[in-house]
Every structure is written in structure tokens, then in C-alpha cells.
Motif scaffolding. Structure first.
Motif, PDB file in Angstrom:
ATOM      1  N   PHE A 295      46.813  31.152  43.807  1.00  0.00           N
ATOM      2  CA  PHE A 295      45.515  30.971  44.451  1.00  0.00           C
ATOM      3  C   PHE A 295      45.687  30.667  45.940  1.00  0.00           C
ATOM      4  CE2 PHE A 295      43.012  29.456  40.436  1.00  0.00           C
ATOM      5  CZ  PHE A 295      43.558  30.516  39.717  1.00  0.00           C
ATOM      6  N   GLY A 296      46.784  29.976  46.283  1.00  0.00           N
ATOM      7  CA  GLY A 296      47.010  29.605  47.675  1.00  0.00           C
ATOM      8  C   GLY A 296      47.195  30.810  48.571  1.00  0.00           C
ATOM      9  N   ARG A 297      47.905  31.828  48.096  1.00  0.00           N
ATOM     10  CA  ARG A 297      48.111  33.039  48.888  1.00  0.00           C
ATOM     11  C   ARG A 297      46.778  33.715  49.196  1.00  0.00           C
ATOM     12  NH1 ARG A 297      50.866  35.933  52.616  1.00  0.00           N
ATOM     13  NH2 ARG A 297      50.830  38.180  52.195  1.00  0.00           N
ATOM     14  N   ALA A 298      45.920  33.819  48.206  1.00  0.00           N
ATOM     15  CA  ALA A 298      44.617  34.451  48.414  1.00  0.00           C
ATOM     16  C   ALA A 298      43.792  33.663  49.420  1.00  0.00           C
ATOM     17  CB  ALA A 298      43.879  34.566  47.084  1.00  0.00           C
ATOM     18  N   ARG A 299      43.784  32.354  49.305  1.00  0.00           N
ATOM     19  CA  ARG A 299      43.003  31.540  50.222  1.00  0.00           C
ATOM     20  C   ARG A 299      43.560  31.605  51.640  1.00  0.00           C
ATOM     21  NH1 ARG A 299      38.373  29.993  52.207  1.00  0.00           N
ATOM     22  NH2 ARG A 299      38.536  28.039  53.368  1.00  0.00           N
ATOM     23  N   ASN A 300      44.879  31.600  51.803  1.00  0.00           N
ATOM     24  CA  ASN A 300      45.474  31.690  53.131  1.00  0.00           C
ATOM     25  C   ASN A 300      45.097  32.997  53.815  1.00  0.00           C
ATOM     26  OD1 ASN A 300      46.683  29.192  52.878  1.00  0.00           O
ATOM     27  ND2 ASN A 300      48.679  30.004  52.272  1.00  0.00           N
ATOM     28  N   LEU A 301      45.055  34.069  53.051  1.00  0.00           N
ATOM     29  CA  LEU A 301      44.652  35.353  53.629  1.00  0.00           C
ATOM     30  C   LEU A 301      43.177  35.350  54.011  1.00  0.00           C
ATOM     31  CD1 LEU A 301      46.697  37.693  51.271  1.00  0.00           C
ATOM     32  CD2 LEU A 301      46.966  37.517  53.759  1.00  0.00           C
ATOM     33  N   LEU A 322      45.118  45.341  66.150  1.00  0.00           N
ATOM     34  CA  LEU A 322      44.421  44.282  65.427  1.00  0.00           C
ATOM     35  C   LEU A 322      43.658  44.846  64.238  1.00  0.00           C
ATOM     36  CD1 LEU A 322      43.040  42.140  68.408  1.00  0.00           C
ATOM     37  CD2 LEU A 322      44.915  41.539  66.862  1.00  0.00           C
ATOM     38  N   HIS A 323      43.077  46.026  64.425  1.00  0.00           N
ATOM     39  CA  HIS A 323      42.358  46.661  63.319  1.00  0.00           C
ATOM     40  C   HIS A 323      43.342  47.115  62.234  1.00  0.00           C
ATOM     41  CE1 HIS A 323      38.530  46.680  65.497  1.00  0.00           C
ATOM     42  NE2 HIS A 323      39.265  46.932  66.579  1.00  0.00           N
ATOM     43  N   ASP A 324      44.517  47.579  62.674  1.00  0.00           N
ATOM     44  CA  ASP A 324      45.550  47.940  61.696  1.00  0.00           C
ATOM     45  C   ASP A 324      46.004  46.712  60.908  1.00  0.00           C
ATOM     46  OD1 ASP A 324      45.531  50.589  62.453  1.00  0.00           O
ATOM     47  OD2 ASP A 324      47.196  50.390  63.857  1.00  0.00           O
ATOM     48  N   LEU A 325      46.127  45.576  61.622  1.00  0.00           N
ATOM     49  CA  LEU A 325      46.540  44.337  60.968  1.00  0.00           C
ATOM     50  C   LEU A 325      45.490  43.911  59.944  1.00  0.00           C
ATOM     51  CD1 LEU A 325      48.518  41.964  60.773  1.00  0.00           C
ATOM     52  CD2 LEU A 325      47.274  40.870  62.662  1.00  0.00           C
ATOM     53  N   ARG A 326      44.213  44.050  60.311  1.00  0.00           N
ATOM     54  CA  ARG A 326      43.150  43.691  59.379  1.00  0.00           C
ATOM     55  C   ARG A 326      43.194  44.567  58.132  1.00  0.00           C
ATOM     56  NH1 ARG A 326      37.169  43.802  61.648  1.00  0.00           N
ATOM     57  NH2 ARG A 326      37.732  46.013  61.876  1.00  0.00           N
ATOM     58  N   ALA A 327      43.429  45.866  58.319  1.00  0.00           N
ATOM     59  CA  ALA A 327      43.500  46.756  57.160  1.00  0.00           C
ATOM     60  C   ALA A 327      44.704  46.430  56.282  1.00  0.00           C
ATOM     61  CB  ALA A 327      43.568  48.204  57.637  1.00  0.00           C
ATOM     62  N   LEU A 328      45.826  46.141  56.932  1.00  0.00           N
ATOM     63  CA  LEU A 328      47.049  45.847  56.179  1.00  0.00           C
ATOM     64  C   LEU A 328      46.885  44.564  55.359  1.00  0.00           C
ATOM     65  CD1 LEU A 328      49.954  47.059  55.964  1.00  0.00           C
ATOM     66  CD2 LEU A 328      50.637  45.364  57.668  1.00  0.00           C
ATOM     67  N   LEU A 329      46.353  43.530  56.017  1.00  0.00           N
ATOM     68  CA  LEU A 329      46.202  42.260  55.313  1.00  0.00           C
ATOM     69  C   LEU A 329      45.002  42.288  54.364  1.00  0.00           C
ATOM     70  CD1 LEU A 329      47.049  39.677  58.111  1.00  0.00           C
ATOM     71  CD2 LEU A 329      48.475  40.447  56.220  1.00  0.00           C
ATOM     72  N   GLY A 330      44.026  43.152  54.647  1.00  0.00           N
ATOM     73  CA  GLY A 330      42.922  43.318  53.703  1.00  0.00           C
ATOM     74  C   GLY A 330      43.422  43.838  52.364  1.00  0.00           C
ATOM     75  N   GLU A 332      46.447  43.356  51.289  1.00  0.00           N
ATOM     76  CA  GLU A 332      47.183  42.234  50.703  1.00  0.00           C
ATOM     77  C   GLU A 332      46.226  41.281  49.995  1.00  0.00           C
ATOM     78  OE1 GLU A 332      50.462  40.939  50.597  1.00  0.00           O
ATOM     79  OE2 GLU A 332      51.002  43.009  50.975  1.00  0.00           O
ATOM     80  N   ARG A 333      45.071  41.040  50.621  1.00  0.00           N
ATOM     81  CA  ARG A 333      44.100  40.135  50.007  1.00  0.00           C
ATOM     82  C   ARG A 333      43.582  40.705  48.689  1.00  0.00           C
ATOM     83  NH1 ARG A 333      39.006  37.692  53.237  1.00  0.00           N
ATOM     84  NH2 ARG A 333      38.621  39.889  53.740  1.00  0.00           N
ATOM     85  N   GLU A 334      43.357  42.011  48.645  1.00  0.00           N
ATOM     86  CA  GLU A 334      42.903  42.624  47.389  1.00  0.00           C
ATOM     87  C   GLU A 334      43.913  42.389  46.275  1.00  0.00           C
ATOM     88  OE1 GLU A 334      39.980  44.223  46.528  1.00  0.00           O
ATOM     89  OE2 GLU A 334      39.380  43.294  48.423  1.00  0.00           O
ATOM     90  N   ARG A 335      45.180  42.517  46.601  1.00  0.00           N
ATOM     91  CA  ARG A 335      46.219  42.280  45.593  1.00  0.00           C
ATOM     92  C   ARG A 335      46.262  40.807  45.193  1.00  0.00           C
ATOM     93  NH1 ARG A 335      48.775  46.469  48.604  1.00  0.00           N
ATOM     94  NH2 ARG A 335      49.692  45.013  50.106  1.00  0.00           N
ATOM     95  N   ALA A 336      46.077  39.927  46.189  1.00  0.00           N
ATOM     96  CA  ALA A 336      46.079  38.490  45.881  1.00  0.00           C
ATOM     97  C   ALA A 336      44.883  38.123  45.003  1.00  0.00           C
ATOM     98  CB  ALA A 336      46.060  37.684  47.181  1.00  0.00           C
TER      99      ALA A 336
END
Length: 523
Positions: A295-301, A322-330, A332-336
Motif C-alpha cells: 500500500f505504501g508504494r501506491a500512496r507514495n506514487l 515531465l510529461h513522459d515522467l508522468r506517463a511512466l509513473l502513471g 507504475e501507479r496502475e500496477r501498484a
């Protein structure tokens, strides 16, 4: 009118699960029956009964033996799953509330105090109830399987739940039966009574995240009773937000789930002297932490994307990385989030929650094997716990602006424990105006320290997220997002947030000094 006690365990499920329960071998009974219930809940326009923690219900029961109308006043319950509350029942002649029959109940007292206002219908229920009495362990348990709907002016809400009501014996048997049923049917601990659900629909908050409620503690409470009340409140907070997150994946609901879990684990720590003789306490605490680690990983993202990266994009919208970073981490958040949902949907999680409430209500710590600390006055116990935490923060927070990130994190954890403890025990200090003022001032000073330490922790988390990005293996020609640009932008974001560190350290050090100057409310 003398109040009876209703000890009832509620379990949420869906229609298919309810059908499976109807055929469950543990619930077979030769005395099974069926009844149709039509119930209406009443209150004044000002909500005086709700404000007093009461519910007034008039229910018409149509069964094989004919029809009867029962008026019930129920005292509120703040727990999760186990609803142990007083109720006052009387058969009345018609479908409208009988004001005279309320005179010997707390509802009658409340209505007299506010000038005998009119009471009106709030919402109604239509329930098809199958019931059967069963024996389990040494107890007699009335099992009801309810399916129907709550009807309100803001729309209807389906109802599908099982209720296990103790009619004779030990509450532990309620949980043992629930745990046995959960082995084959996916049941969840219920958090809201039907009346509470109806009110939540009317208020438009059923599908919204909720913060922790204040724990009701009276000055005469023992430390053991205080722990049980605190733990129940934490589980209720957890289950309310779990239901919202499962429904709509609300990030705030996830945050509140984590807050509820941290509060629960902190309760295990703060009340350790009460629980010391029961090894199950440490086992449950560790298991909760282990199971919910993802749960912590999802919340940190969530925090990084919404509170750190979003402002950066707003300031520099032309920065493609920055937009690429948002897409990349977005992604990651879906997986979390998928990992969190997998846990919440799992049988192990549902069983763990029921195990927790079963242990809270009927664990060895409550019996002869418990420690003498459980019988101490909660106010004396609270003073010792809070004083110890304050001393620890005082010692560990010296020269706060010179501590490294790990040392600051330890101070932050202790500050959280002290904040939770101050919130848990607030009810013990709410009966005198001077104590309330001192409590408010102390919590405000503590919140300032937490805010600054939390911002510093977010900076450290931003560095961790940036450092955790995979090194680029392909360029933009291989598709969007561009890993190299995202990695570069992560460095820019880390540098920007790091620039705030010096001022935050100074503010945190000042907040630490200010906290130590505030008079502790428990002295």
C-alpha cells in the motif's frame, strides 16, 4: 422500559454469496423461517436523535403468523463488525411512531430536552429476511440472511448481508462461526448498520472517503476498555474507506486506509503493557504490516504525481520530459493499485480483518491471562504513555535541523505515535474547558511539526522514486514515453524539491522547540 443488549456481527456479501450461505451446512436448522420486513427510520428535522447517537425505527413484520409493528430505539455503535448496543423495543398498534412509548427510552429524554419537536420519516427499508437458529460452540446464535433495499429521496441502495446475533453464550463463538463461514464464502466485516447506511445515502457520503472519528472514552474507562474502543474505531475507519476504494479507486480512500492501519498498529504499540501477556498481539501487528506493505508504494506514487510532479508540470508545461515522467509513473501507479486491489480482494485479507476484530473482542488479553495494566484507569495509563512519547521526541529531536533523513524519519514516526495517542485519549480530557483548550493547543503544535517533517519525508520519497526509475534502454523512437527524458526530468524534479530542504529543516526545528514549550494536556 428496560434496555436489552444486542450483540450482533454483520458480514457484507453479494447475492451469490447470500445464496451460498443459505445452503451452507453450518447454517442448517429445522426451525428456519422467512419474514418480510418494512421499516422506516425517523428523526426530527434538526437530527436531534442522530446527534445523541440514537436511531428510531418502526418496523412492520409480515410473516407466517401474521403481522405486527415494532418500535425500536437503538443506541449507536462505533465499532466494526460487532454491534454491541442497547435497544428498547415495544409492539405498537400502528405504523406511525408512538410518542408515549418513547417516554421510557433515551429518545424520549432527548425529545423532551429539545422541546418535543415533530418527528418525520427519514428513509425506509424493504428486506426479505431468511432466519434460522443454530448452535455453534457453546452458544446459541440467530443467523439472518437479509436481501432488499434502502429507499431514500436520493435514490435506493441494495442491501445484502448476513447477521449473526448472539442469543446465548460467548461472543467468541460468533467470530468462530464467521471465520468458518469465510473459509468457503467471501464475506467482509460489516462497518455500518442499515440505519447508518440510510443516513450516509441521504448525506451523500456513502461513496466518499472518511477521516477517523473521535474515540468515545469516559473518565472511568479502564486501559483495557480504552484499547478495545480505539481498535474498534480503527477497524471501522479502515472498512469504511476500504469499501470506497474497492468501489471507485479513490486515492484519498487509499490514504485513509493507510492512516487507519497506522493508527491500529500504533494502538498495539501504545497499549503494549496491556497486551504484553498475549503473544497474539505482536503476531497480528506484524501480519498487518506485512500484508499491507504494497500500500505504501501506491500512496507514495499518488503523492509524487499529484503533489510534487503536477506543480512542476504547471510551472514548466513545455518540458516534454515531465510529461513522459508522468506517463511512466502513471503506469507504475496502475500496477501498484492493482497490487492493492489484489490484496483487498483476497481471502487472506478478509480473514485477517475478522481475525483482528475477533481477537480484540474475545482474545486472551481480555481474560484471566491479561495483565494488571488492563485494569488501570485509562487516564493514568494515558498520562504515562503520552509523557514517555513526549520525552522520546524531545531527546531524538535535538538539533533536528542537523539530523540526517533516517534520523528525522524516526522523529517523524514518534511524532505520529504521539499524535495518534493524543487523538485516541482525547475523550478522557474533554469534560473540562481548560483540558480541551490545552489539548487543542498541544495537537496544533504537534501537527505543525508533523507537517514539516512530512514535507521533508516527501522530498526523500521523491529522491527514492527518481532513483528507482529503470535506466533508459530505448529512445523516443521506440514509443512514448521516452525513458531517457523521463529519467532526466526526474533529476530536475528532485533538484527543485531539494531546494526547499533548508527552509523546511529550519521550520521543523522551530516547530520542535514550540511543541516542547506547550503545556502537555495530560499533566
Amino acid at each position: 422500559m428496560t434496555a436489552s443488549r444486542e450483540i450482533e456481527l454483520k458480514l457484507d456479501c453479494d447475492a451469490a454469496d447470500l445464496a451460498a450461505l443459505a445452503d451452507h451446512p453450518l447454517l442448517h436448522s429445522p426451525d428456519a423461517g422467512h419474514v418480510t420486513l418494512h421499516a422506516t427510520y425517523y428523526d426530527t428535522d434538526a437530527g436531534d436523535l442522530r446527534a445523541a447517537g440514537l436511531a428510531l425505527r418502526v418496523r412492520r413484520e409480515a410473516g407466517p403468523d401474521g403481522e405486527r409493528v415494532i418500535q425500536t430505539v437503538k443506541a449507536g455503535a462505533d465499532g466494526a463488525g460487532l454491534f454491541d448496543r442497547a435497544e428498547w423495543e415495544r409492539t405498537i398498534p400502528g405504523p406511525a411512531p408512538d410518542r408515549a412509548a418513547l417516554d421510557d427510552t433515551p429518545a424520549g429524554d432527548v425529545l423532551k430536552e429539545v422541546g418535543e419537536p415533530e418527528i418525520a420519516a427519514r428513509f425506509s427499508l424493504v428486506i426479505e429476511r431468511a432466519w434460522r437458529p443454530v448452535r455453534y460452540g457453546a452458544s446459541a446464535i440467530a443467523v439472518t440472511l437479509d436481501r432488499g433495499r434502502i429507499e431514500t429521496v436520493r435514490g435506493d441502495l441494495p442491501v445484502c448481508e448476513a447477521e449473526l446475533e448472539l442469543t446465548e453464550g460467548d461472543p467468541a463463538d460468533l467470530f468462530a462461526l464467521a471465520q468458518a463461514l469465510c473459509e468457503t464464502v467471501p464475506l467482509r466485516l460489516g462497518a455500518l448498520a442499515k440505519g447508518e447506511r440510510g443516513e450516509a445515502v441521504l448525506a451523500g457520503r456513502l461513496d466518499r472517503p472518511s477521516k477517523a472519528d473521535r474515540v468515545a472514552l469516559d473518565p472511568g474507562t479502564t486501559a483495557g476498555e480504552a484499547f478495545a474502543a480505539v481498535a474498534r474505531a480503527c477497524l471501522r475507519h479502515l472498512r469504511l474507506n476500504e469499501a470506497v476504494f474497492l468501489e471507485n479507486r479513490d486515492p484519498e480512500a487509499l490514504h485513509q486506509i493507510r492512516v487507519a492501519l497506522r493508527r491500529l498498529r500504533s494502538a498495539f504499540t501504545l497499549f503494549r503493557p496491556v497486551l504484553a501477556a498475549d503473544p497474539r498481539a505482536a503476531t497480528l501487528r506484524d501480519e498487518i504490516k506485512r500484508v499491507t506493505e504494497p500500500f505504501g508504494r501506491a500512496r507514495n506514487l499518488d503523492v509524487f504525481l499529484d503533489e510534487t510532479l503536477a506543480p512542476e508540470i504547471e510551472r514548466r508545461p513545455e518540458e516534454a520530459g515531465l510529461h513522459d515522467l508522468r506517463a511512466l509513473l502513471g503506469a507504475e501507479r496502475e500496477r501498484a493499485y492493482a497490487a492493492v486491489l489484489a490484496i483487498l480482494d483476497g481471502a487472506a485479507w478478509r480473514g485477517l480483518v475478522i481475525d483482528c476484530v475477533a481477537w480484540i473482542e474475545a482474545g486472551p488479553w481480555r481474560g484471566p491471562a491479561g495483565t494488571p495494566e488492563g485494569d488501570r484507569a485509562a487516564e493514568d495509563f494515558a498520562a504515562d504513555v503520552l509523557e514517555r512519547l513526549r520525552r522520546r521526541i524531545k531527546r531524538r529531536g535535538r538539533h533536528l535541523d542537523r539530523l540526517d533523513a533516517e534520523e528525522r524519519h524516526r522523529v517523524r514516526i514518534e511524532a505520529k505515535k504521539l499524535r495518534y495517542g493524543a487523538e485516541f485519549f482525547a475523550g478522557l480530557y474533554a469534560h473540562r474547558r481548560k483540558d480541551r483548550k490545552r489539548h487543542k493547543a498541544f495537537v496544533a503544535a504537534l501537527a505543525k511539526l508533523q507537517d514539516h517533517l512530512g514535507a521533508l519525508n516527501d522530498i526523500a520519497t521523491a529522491h527514492e522514486i527518481g532513483a528507482g526509475l529503470a535506466p533508459p534502454e530505448r529512445g523516443a523512437a521506440d514509443g512514448f514515453p521516452d525513458p531517457a527524458a523521463a529519467l532526466f526530468s526526474a533529476g530536475l524534479v528532485a533538484a527543485d524539491v531539494e531546494a526547499r530542504t533548508r527552509s523546511l529543516l529550519a521550520a521543523a526545528a522551530q516547530a520542535h522547540e514550540d511543541l516542547l514549550e506547550v503545556c502537555p494536556f495530560w499533566r
